[in-house]
Design an enzyme around this catalytic site. Structure first.
Site, PDB file in Angstrom:
ATOM      1  N   ARG A 105      -2.419  -5.121   8.647  1.00 55.82           N
ATOM      2  CA  ARG A 105      -1.010  -4.742   8.473  1.00 55.82           C
ATOM      3  C   ARG A 105      -0.449  -4.221   9.784  1.00 55.82           C
ATOM      4  O   ARG A 105      -1.052  -3.350  10.417  1.00 55.82           O
ATOM      5  CB  ARG A 105      -0.874  -3.665   7.400  1.00 55.82           C
ATOM      6  CG  ARG A 105       0.580  -3.424   7.050  1.00 55.82           C
ATOM      7  CD  ARG A 105       0.743  -2.601   5.786  1.00 55.82           C
ATOM      8  NE  ARG A 105       1.925  -3.055   5.074  1.00 55.82           N
ATOM      9  CZ  ARG A 105       2.828  -2.248   4.524  1.00 55.82           C
ATOM     10  NH1 ARG A 105       2.659  -0.943   4.562  1.00 55.82           N
ATOM     11  NH2 ARG A 105       3.882  -2.739   3.904  1.00 55.82           N
ATOM     12  N   PRO A 163       0.836  -1.213   0.000  1.00 52.75           N
ATOM     13  CA  PRO A 163       0.000   0.000   0.000  1.00 52.75           C
ATOM     14  C   PRO A 163       0.867   1.258   0.000  1.00 52.75           C
ATOM     15  O   PRO A 163       1.796   1.367   0.787  1.00 52.75           O
ATOM     16  CB  PRO A 163      -0.788  -0.117   1.309  1.00 52.75           C
ATOM     17  CG  PRO A 163       0.042  -1.005   2.189  1.00 52.75           C
ATOM     18  CD  PRO A 163       0.749  -1.948   1.264  1.00 52.75           C
ATOM     19  N   TYR A 184      -1.171   5.494  13.109  1.00 57.70           N
ATOM     20  CA  TYR A 184      -2.539   5.914  12.837  1.00 57.70           C
ATOM     21  C   TYR A 184      -3.491   5.328  13.890  1.00 57.70           C
ATOM     22  O   TYR A 184      -3.067   4.715  14.850  1.00 57.70           O
ATOM     23  CB  TYR A 184      -2.923   5.554  11.389  1.00 57.70           C
ATOM     24  CG  TYR A 184      -1.949   6.179  10.417  1.00 57.70           C
ATOM     25  CD1 TYR A 184      -1.718   7.555  10.447  1.00 57.70           C
ATOM     26  CD2 TYR A 184      -1.196   5.410   9.538  1.00 57.70           C
ATOM     27  CE1 TYR A 184      -0.787   8.143   9.603  1.00 57.70           C
ATOM     28  CE2 TYR A 184      -0.261   5.989   8.694  1.00 57.70           C
ATOM     29  CZ  TYR A 184      -0.062   7.358   8.735  1.00 57.70           C
ATOM     30  OH  TYR A 184       0.868   7.939   7.913  1.00 57.70           O
ATOM     31  N   GLN A 237      -6.924  -0.736   1.205  1.00 56.03           N
ATOM     32  CA  GLN A 237      -6.386  -0.512   2.552  1.00 56.03           C
ATOM     33  C   GLN A 237      -7.174   0.596   3.247  1.00 56.03           C
ATOM     34  O   GLN A 237      -7.200   1.740   2.792  1.00 56.03           O
ATOM     35  CB  GLN A 237      -4.908  -0.123   2.536  1.00 56.03           C
ATOM     36  CG  GLN A 237      -4.379  -0.112   3.977  1.00 56.03           C
ATOM     37  CD  GLN A 237      -2.975   0.419   4.154  1.00 56.03           C
ATOM     38  OE1 GLN A 237      -2.679   1.550   3.743  1.00 56.03           O
ATOM     39  NE2 GLN A 237      -2.106  -0.376   4.744  1.00 56.03           N
ATOM     40  N   THR A 277       0.418   5.568  -0.296  1.00 61.16           N
ATOM     41  CA  THR A 277      -0.232   6.863  -0.475  1.00 61.16           C
ATOM     42  C   THR A 277       0.499   7.631  -1.564  1.00 61.16           C
ATOM     43  O   THR A 277       1.724   7.766  -1.520  1.00 61.16           O
ATOM     44  CB  THR A 277      -0.178   7.616   0.864  1.00 61.16           C
ATOM     45  OG1 THR A 277      -0.995   6.909   1.786  1.00 61.16           O
ATOM     46  CG2 THR A 277      -0.659   9.050   0.735  1.00 61.16           C
TER      47      THR A 277
HETATM   48  C1  LIG Z   1       5.325   6.878  -1.148  1.00 62.22           C
HETATM   49  C2  LIG Z   1       4.988   5.875  -0.069  1.00 62.22           C
HETATM   50  C3  LIG Z   1       3.724   5.876   0.486  1.00 62.22           C
HETATM   51  C4  LIG Z   1       3.367   4.925   1.462  1.00 62.22           C
HETATM   52  N1  LIG Z   1       2.078   4.887   1.915  1.00 62.22           N
HETATM   53  C5  LIG Z   1       1.670   3.852   2.700  1.00 62.22           C
HETATM   54  C6  LIG Z   1       0.285   3.667   3.001  1.00 62.22           C
HETATM   55  O1  LIG Z   1      -0.611   4.420   2.562  1.00 62.22           O
HETATM   56  N2  LIG Z   1      -0.042   2.618   3.793  1.00 62.22           N
HETATM   57  C7  LIG Z   1       0.899   1.747   4.299  1.00 62.22           C
HETATM   58  O2  LIG Z   1       0.554   0.800   5.002  1.00 62.22           O
HETATM   59  N3  LIG Z   1       2.223   1.893   3.994  1.00 62.22           N
HETATM   60  C8  LIG Z   1       2.608   2.901   3.195  1.00 62.22           C
HETATM   61  N4  LIG Z   1       3.940   2.987   2.815  1.00 62.22           N
HETATM   62  C9  LIG Z   1       4.903   1.956   3.236  1.00 62.22           C
HETATM   63  C10 LIG Z   1       5.069   0.878   2.146  1.00 62.22           C
HETATM   64  O3  LIG Z   1       3.869   0.117   2.007  1.00 62.22           O
HETATM   65  C11 LIG Z   1       6.232  -0.090   2.468  1.00 62.22           C
HETATM   66  O4  LIG Z   1       6.019  -0.660   3.746  1.00 62.22           O
HETATM   67  C12 LIG Z   1       7.594   0.590   2.416  1.00 62.22           C
HETATM   68  O5  LIG Z   1       7.757   1.341   1.234  1.00 62.22           O
HETATM   69  C13 LIG Z   1       8.748  -0.434   2.540  1.00 62.22           C
HETATM   70  O6  LIG Z   1       8.674  -1.383   1.479  1.00 62.22           O
HETATM   71  P1  LIG Z   1       9.700  -1.289   0.212  1.00 62.22           P
HETATM   72  O7  LIG Z   1      11.082  -1.381   0.787  1.00 62.22           O
HETATM   73  O8  LIG Z   1       9.372  -2.475  -0.658  1.00 62.22           O
HETATM   74  O9  LIG Z   1       9.462   0.018  -0.468  1.00 62.22           O
HETATM   75  C14 LIG Z   1       4.319   3.962   1.892  1.00 62.22           C
HETATM   76  C15 LIG Z   1       5.610   3.999   1.343  1.00 62.22           C
HETATM   77  C16 LIG Z   1       5.948   4.921   0.373  1.00 62.22           C
HETATM   78  C17 LIG Z   1       7.323   4.883  -0.241  1.00 62.22           C
END
Ligand SMILES: Cc1cc2nc3c(=O)[nH]c(=O)nc-3n(C[C@H](O)[C@H](O)[C@H](O)COP(=O)(O)O)c2cc1C
Length: 354
Positions: free
Chosen positions: A229, A26, A182, A101, A28
């Protein structure tokens, strides 16, 4: 020759059918309209990524109070349901699976990002000592108003209604956002929950909100379409808990009885706990793991560690065809961090496929 044979295996998670074990995490992206609607851009963005075994959408708020950030989408009215329907149809046309989500920010947010009628509410009137992005620049967060216990029932009902709306919009499932400071995390943690009623004080009382929300979400189409999550120990948004290991061990033991579709765990080693080991010890059900995996490490944990799937965040922003790239051993595009949260197609729908 494909070397990542575990990642590309199909998978059943409760009632959710995945063509492979590469999950889009997920994220944002702050491209929604002033009415908290998704648009043609979102249809393109999610359609481009539909070869993922499962897409988990950006955080979506269940009520105007639940919004914290600017330009995030909601799922609390008819127009929003119709707008999301176009996204889910596009993903399903490509054979994909998509989960919504549900994210209620609680005390995290700014009135500048919200409907003028919205409030900032939380378990206790304790301010998040952090700043948040708004169109007027970074702002301090306000002191929230503590929810009454009658209002807590209303918020739980909003999660249930949002789940019903998500299914009306064609989603295959829903995920409760339970981390990153949150609302659910605010109830779980000692630093943000200083209530003296049945939703605070003892460990059991701090767990109550999350358990009741999961039950409400599961009451719509069954727990087999609901995920959770978590990231024990995550200090994001000024979150503090005296003993996250104890909090989450107890939570996971309780939710193991619910037969959820999955538990989604962010490992975040900097938080100081081995979150995946903790989940394996206390949760009986399928696990999706996340945080800084590449294809090789992901394939290895699927082979060795009894894990169901791995989710990828930043790699999915930059690589709409991540599954095809993994399958062919192709190169990955680099992420442009300057366009993570900017409006419009740049950095959203214009990353090239192979
Ligand atoms: C731009 C951005 C927005 C994110 N928004 C959310 C979100 O809305 N909900 C959530 O659970 N995690 C959010 N995350 C966390 C990601 O889901 C993820 O846990 C994090 O990027 C680490 O994984 P990765 O190393 O594969 O990028 C966000 C991460 C990024 C980079």
């Amino acid at each position: 020759m494909n070397q990542f044979k575990h990642l590309l295996q199909p998978l059943q998670l409760g009632a959710l059918t995945l063509n492979n074990r590469v999950v889009m995490a997920p994220m944002t992206r702050s491209r929604a309209s002033d009415d908290d609607l998704v648009s043609d851009l979102h249809v393109d963005y999610y359609r481009q990524r539909a070869s993922a075994g499962m897409i988990i959408t950006e955080g979506v708020h269940p009520s105007i109070d639940g919004k914290g950030y600017c330009r995030t989408p909601g799922i609390y009215n008819k127009d929003q349901i119709l707008a999301w329907r176009r996204v889910t149809d596009a993903v399903h046309q490509r054979g994909g699976t998509i989960v919504c989500q549900i994210m209620h920010c609680g005390r995290v947010g700014s009135p500048l990002n919200k409907d003028p009628k919205a409030e900032t509410v939380a378990p206790s009137a304790i301010r998040c000592r952090d700043q948040i992005f708004t169109e007027q620049g970074m702002q301090d967060m306000p002191t929230p108003r503590a929810l009454t216990s009658a209002e807590i029932s209303e918020v739980i009902e909003q999660y249930r209604q949002a789940t019903e709306n998500a299914f009306a919009a064609g989603f295959d499932g829903v995920e409760l956002h339970g981390t990153s400071g949150y609302l659910p995390a605010q109830f779980l943690s000692t630093g943000t929950n200083q209530r003296t009623d049945e939703y605070g004080g003892s460990l059991d009382n701090r767990l109550r909100f999350v358990l009741e929300v999961l039950q409400a979400m599961s009451s719509v189409l069954g727990a087999e379409r609901v995920g959770l999550r978590i990231c024990p120990g995550n200090p994001f948004n000024d979150l503090q808990d005296d003993d996250p290991r104890q909090t989450f061990s107890a939570l996971l033991e309780k939710i193991s009885e619910m037969q959820l579709a999955y538990l989604h765990v962010i490992r975040m080693p900097a938080a100081g706990l081995d979150n995946i080991a903790l989940a394996q010890e206390h949760f009986r059900g399928p696990l999706i793991v996340n945080d800084s995996y590449d294809a090789a490490e992901a394939d290895q944990v699927l082979a060795e560690a009894g894990i169901a799937a791995v989710s990828f965040g930043r790699k999915y922003i930059a690589n709409p065809d991540l599954v095809e790239r993994f399958a062919s051993g192709g190169p990955l595009n680099k992420l442009d961090a300057s366009t993570l949260y900017t409006p419009g197609p740049k950095g959203f729908t214009d990353y090239p496929t192979l």
